[in-house]
Design a protein around this motif. Structure first.
Motif, PDB file in Angstrom:
ATOM      1  N   THR A 107       0.834  -1.210   0.000  1.00 24.21           N
ATOM      2  CA  THR A 107       0.000   0.000   0.000  1.00 24.21           C
ATOM      3  C   THR A 107       0.869   1.260   0.000  1.00 24.21           C
ATOM      4  OG1 THR A 107      -1.588  -1.238   1.306  1.00 24.21           O
ATOM      5  CG2 THR A 107      -1.891   1.144   1.233  1.00 24.21           C
ATOM      6  N   CYS A 108       0.537   2.198  -0.890  1.00 23.30           N
ATOM      7  CA  CYS A 108       1.342   3.423  -0.991  1.00 23.30           C
ATOM      8  C   CYS A 108       0.924   4.412   0.105  1.00 23.30           C
ATOM      9  CB  CYS A 108       1.189   4.039  -2.378  1.00 23.30           C
ATOM     10  SG  CYS A 108      -0.374   4.879  -2.631  1.00 23.30           S
ATOM     11  N   PRO A 109       1.745   5.399   0.403  1.00 21.46           N
ATOM     12  CA  PRO A 109       1.428   6.338   1.490  1.00 21.46           C
ATOM     13  C   PRO A 109       0.100   7.071   1.284  1.00 21.46           C
ATOM     14  CG  PRO A 109       3.723   6.557   0.828  1.00 21.46           C
ATOM     15  CD  PRO A 109       3.079   5.632  -0.160  1.00 21.46           C
ATOM     16  N   ASN A 129      -6.701   0.804  -3.158  1.00 17.43           N
ATOM     17  CA  ASN A 129      -5.457   0.702  -3.933  1.00 17.43           C
ATOM     18  C   ASN A 129      -5.471   1.758  -5.026  1.00 17.43           C
ATOM     19  OD1 ASN A 129      -6.244  -0.578  -6.716  1.00 17.43           O
ATOM     20  ND2 ASN A 129      -7.423  -1.670  -5.156  1.00 17.43           N
ATOM     21  N   CYS A 130      -4.366   1.880  -5.733  1.00 16.66           N
ATOM     22  CA  CYS A 130      -4.304   2.845  -6.833  1.00 16.66           C
ATOM     23  C   CYS A 130      -3.272   2.368  -7.862  1.00 16.66           C
ATOM     24  CB  CYS A 130      -3.959   4.237  -6.308  1.00 16.66           C
ATOM     25  SG  CYS A 130      -2.261   4.418  -5.772  1.00 16.66           S
ATOM     26  N   THR A 131      -2.940   3.211  -8.833  1.00 19.43           N
ATOM     27  CA  THR A 131      -1.976   2.740  -9.845  1.00 19.43           C
ATOM     28  C   THR A 131      -0.580   2.531  -9.261  1.00 19.43           C
ATOM     29  OG1 THR A 131      -1.830   5.035 -10.511  1.00 19.43           O
ATOM     30  CG2 THR A 131      -2.940   3.559 -12.023  1.00 19.43           C
ATOM     31  N   ASN A 132      -0.329   3.072  -8.070  1.00 17.55           N
ATOM     32  CA  ASN A 132       0.996   2.899  -7.482  1.00 17.55           C
ATOM     33  C   ASN A 132       1.085   1.737  -6.508  1.00 17.55           C
ATOM     34  OD1 ASN A 132       1.891   5.199  -8.834  1.00 17.55           O
ATOM     35  ND2 ASN A 132       1.078   6.518  -7.224  1.00 17.55           N
ATOM     36  N   CYS A 133      -0.043   1.104  -6.226  1.00 12.09           N
ATOM     37  CA  CYS A 133       0.010   0.051  -5.212  1.00 12.09           C
ATOM     38  C   CYS A 133      -1.132  -0.939  -5.382  1.00 12.09           C
ATOM     39  CB  CYS A 133      -0.037   0.671  -3.819  1.00 12.09           C
ATOM     40  SG  CYS A 133      -1.657   1.263  -3.319  1.00 12.09           S
ATOM     41  N   GLY A 134      -1.031  -2.042  -4.613  1.00 18.30           N
ATOM     42  CA  GLY A 134      -2.115  -3.010  -4.585  1.00 18.30           C
ATOM     43  C   GLY A 134      -1.765  -4.322  -5.255  1.00 18.30           C
TER      44      GLY A 134
HETATM   45 ZN   LIG Z   1      -1.964   3.565  -3.620  1.00 14.16          ZN
END
Ligand SMILES: [Zn+2]
Ligand SMILES: [Zn+2]
Ligand SMILES: [Zn+2]
Length: 759
Positions: A107-109, A129-134
């Protein structure tokens, strides 16, 4: 005006690259499109040349955390002049996918912050989640990476999520697992009978149960964990007894880096790993505040990770500081990952179950890593690392079955080697079935088409038996040759390079039918010459001696003392001891081995540190953990026997016995023993440098997880001017064998092809 076609390959899907391309193109006023295919990201842009060039420069220098560009190729085209703007066109499958799949990402900050904000629509939502994490690798069924090809396909996005997904300026633009409480996966708590426990807040419920000492099975990203309170010796021991796992270390999950720093020493490189997107288990040295000793008995380090899914973050936000989080698995297999399997598999172990309904398509264990001398050395390669490939430019398209224990398999394609995530031990039919499933998935998603295959030479391990049935043109590779080749490949050694290889491990089948494991091999990729080894000793009871290292100790004593064997030093049941001494006398059921692992085991038992072993390497780990760095060593001899230099340890053992009888400090004896191993290793390297004119030394095999040995030997070798190669990206243990098998088989195949084309 120009039009340019650009193809970008690498880890380019599911990392926010397309939104980035879109934004950049729009900023520059360029027209055209971007398209995600299974062969890479395709872009066509039209506009002024300076703007196109500045656009390309931005692509190359993008700081997207997960993007990894392997290649960027372009060509100029005829200007069309018909597009109105820049658009993202629909993904399409492609015949020759070389696109890499991103591993699952912690998970991103920003996402972690969203779930704590009262006013956020994702407040307390465990699947944010998002494009940077998950999730990525664990949910992908097929390429290209788009929602319908993942286990998220059954969740239809709500209008708000859909809007984010379609907005190129949003952090969730084309985030395939995008979800919210209105439309995404859900959690529920269940008792062991499968009865759902009514609760508005299952996470809160779980926190209360954990505080009460309950053991909870928690479904995570790549499988289920078993969790319990990490501060309670009683709860940990309860989990140990239910899992029938008396000593093997448990991993901990701690609330945040600050908490980790209270209980462990944390160097800069370790902190970066803990809180980075891979979020592995990092083996750390204990700090000032003491943790329960039952977490990792007899170990110098404890394994710690940070929360890496929103669900983990939520658990810790509700008042928990430290949890034991151990993989829920059955003997040697990776984690249990299917909802329907868990009750049967964890019957009598878990008190409650925290489920969710986002299916895990590919099980992925937590990775384990350690920082030695400021560099990361991976021990178990899985979540966060697999399936990213390693470059081995010259190897053809092949497949390696991997070893019996700590299995990984590997495919190569286009000069890259894709090593699977940790598969576990290949003990029986169930394990093989599990393996087969994972292998088929790899083959399907990456469209591998191996032209050769490789397996371990061992005549009767299930994995090699399967390989022989499936493949007639199989290359059978000696285990320790594979170890050294793996180290060579990881370090990018060239095809004609030769090394002095020290392969120190438990056991592997040797070309003389004996069990090897303390080997000095002059190696190239295609061949090896066994020039030296640890003296053979008998292993009374074979496999039984692995579980009962006192048997190895007795064998070393018998080997080292012609009369008056000081067997009184081994304090076990006198009847058992008598039987084993008799076995040693007659040679009955006592196969010969040159294993370095058994040497460490034997000395561990001789010093009274460990008489039994409940997991691989336990006696040696305990021996290292008591070793005090001292000067001095025990004597040994190098004896030329049947053309090979044999390390004769009789004097070593005799002198250790003398020190024991003189009541010398056990830690100092252990330290001097380690120095002895370093000393004979160094001496052999110097000898073969002179004889063979080779200055490169490769160190491989599970014994090199021993830091005292690795650091000490590397330092000495470097002092003497050797070029030293060790493992960092691939485990030195059997997790690295598949890479070595591929390298050896690939080199042999190439030579055969050349020979057949010239004859
Ligand atoms: Zn994220
Ligand atoms: Zn939604
Ligand atoms: Zn091995």
């Amino acid at each position: 005006m120009r039009r340019r076609r650009i193809v970008v390959k690498g880890v380019v899907q599911g990392v926010g690259f397309r939104p980035f391309i879109y934004k950049t193109a729009v900023e520059k006023g360029l027209k055209g499109w971007v398209n995600n295919t299974s062969a890479g990201v395709f872009i066509e842009v039209e506009g002024e040349l300076v703007k196109i060039e500045s656009f390309m420069k931005n692509l190359k220098s993008s700081s997207l955390p997960l993007l990894h560009i392997e290649s960027l190729e372009w060509e100029d085209m005829i200007v069309k002049g018909e597009e109105k703007g820049f658009e993202i066109v629909k993904s399409e499958a492609h015949d020759t996918p070389l696109t890499l799949i991103s591993p699952d990402v912690a998970t991103c900050p920003q996402c972690a912050a969203e779930i704590t904000r009262d006013w956020d629509r994702r407040n307390s939502y465990p699947f944010t989640n998002c494009t940077n994490c998950g999730p990525r690798f664990s949910i992908i069924k097929e390429l290209p990476y788009d929602r319908p090809m993942t286990t998220m396909s059954e969740f239809k996005m709500c209008p708000s999520c859909q809007k984010e997904y379609e907005d190129p300026m949003n952090r969730r633009f084309h985030a395939q697992p995008n979800a919210c409480p209105d439309c995404g996966p859900e959690l529920w708590l269940s008792d062991p009978d499968g009865k759902m426990i009514e609760s508005k807040d299952p996470v809160n419920e779980v926190v209360e149960l954990l505080k009460k000492g309950k053991i909870i099975a928690i479904k995570g990203l790549g499988g289920f964990h078993l969790a319990c309170n990490g501060f309670s010796e009683d709860h940990i021991n309860e989990l140990r007894s239910r899992k029938n796992r008396p000593f093997k270390p448990f991993a901990l999950m701690m609330r945040d880096v600050e908490t980790v720093k209270e209980y462990c020493e944390v160097q800069e490189a370790e902190e970066a790993l803990l809180s980075g997107p891979k979020a592995p288990i990092v083996l750390l040295r204990p700090g000032k505040k003491i943790m329960p000793s039952s977490i990792a008995p007899g170990n110098k380090r404890i394994g710690v990770m940070l929360p890496y899914t929103p669900l983990h973050h939520l658990l810790f936000q509700k008042g928990i500081k430290v949890l034991v989080m151990t993989s829920a698995n059955s003997s040697g297999l990776p984690m249990i990952y299917k909802n329907e399997d868990v009750f049967k598999e964890l019957d009598g172990i878990a008190d409650f179950y925290l489920f969710h309904n986002r299916d895990i398509h590919v099980p992925v264990d937590d990775s384990v890593t350690v920082v030695v001398e400021n560099e990361e050395r991976i021990i178990r390669r899985a979540r966060g690392y697999a399936p990213l490939p390693l470059d081995l430019g010259w190897v053809g398209d092949g497949f390696a079955y991997g070893p019996h224990l700590k299995n990984t398999f590997a495919f190569s394609k286009g000069g890259k080697v894709f090593i699977s995530q940790h598969q576990g031990d290949m003990g029986n039919y169930e394990h093989i079935e599990h393996y087969r499933k994972n292998r088929n998935h790899f083959k399907k998603i990456f469209k591998f088409d191996p032209k050769f295959s490789a397996a371990d030479l061992h005549p009767d391990i299930p994995i090699s038996e399967m390989a022989r049935k499936e493949d007639s043109g199989l290359y059978e590779i000696q285990h320790h040759h594979a170890h050294i080749a793996s180290c060579m490949a990881e370090n990018g050694l060239r095809k004609r390079d030769k090394v002095i290889g020290l392969a120190f491990d438990g056991t592997g089948y040797g070309t003389d039918g004996k069990m090897w494991g303390g080997e000095v091999l002059i190696c190239s990729y295609e061949n090896f010459d066994r020039v030296g080894h640890l003296n053979y000793i008998a292993l009374p009871g074979g496999e039984a001696a692995v579980k009962e290292p006192w048997r190895s100790a007795l064998s070393y004593l018998r080997e080292s003392f012609t009369e008056d064997i000081p067997d009184e030093l081994i304090e076990v049941d006198p009847m058992k001891k008598k039987v084993v001494l008799q076995m040693l006398k007659t040679g009955l059921n006592s196969p010969k081995t040159s294993s370095m692992g058994r040497f460490f085991d034997g000395i561990s038992a001789l010093l009274g540190i460990k008489y039994t072993s409940t997991y691989e390497g336990e006696p040696a780990i305990a021996l290292e953990s008591v070793a005090i760095p001292v000067d001095g060593e025990y004597s040994f001899e190098l004896v030329l026997t049947e053309g090979k230099w044999v390390i004769d340890t009789k004097n070593t053992v005799r002198e250790i016995v003398k020190d024991i009888k003189n009541k010398k400090n056990i830690g100092e004896i252990a330290g001097k023993f380690h120095n002895t191993v370093i000393s004979f290793s160094l001496k052999l390297c110097i000898m073969f440098r002179e004889k063979r004119d080779i200055n490169k030394v490769a160190l491989s095999g599970g014994v090199f997880q021993n830091e005292y040995l690795l650091e000490g030997l590397c330092r000495k070798l470097l002092e003497k001017g050797f070029e030293v190669y060790t493992h960092k990206k691939v485990p030195c243990n059997d997790g690295g064998i598949s890479l070595g098998q591929l390298a050896v088989a690939g080199a042999r195949k190439e030579i055969e092809d050349v020979c057949s084309s010239t004859s």
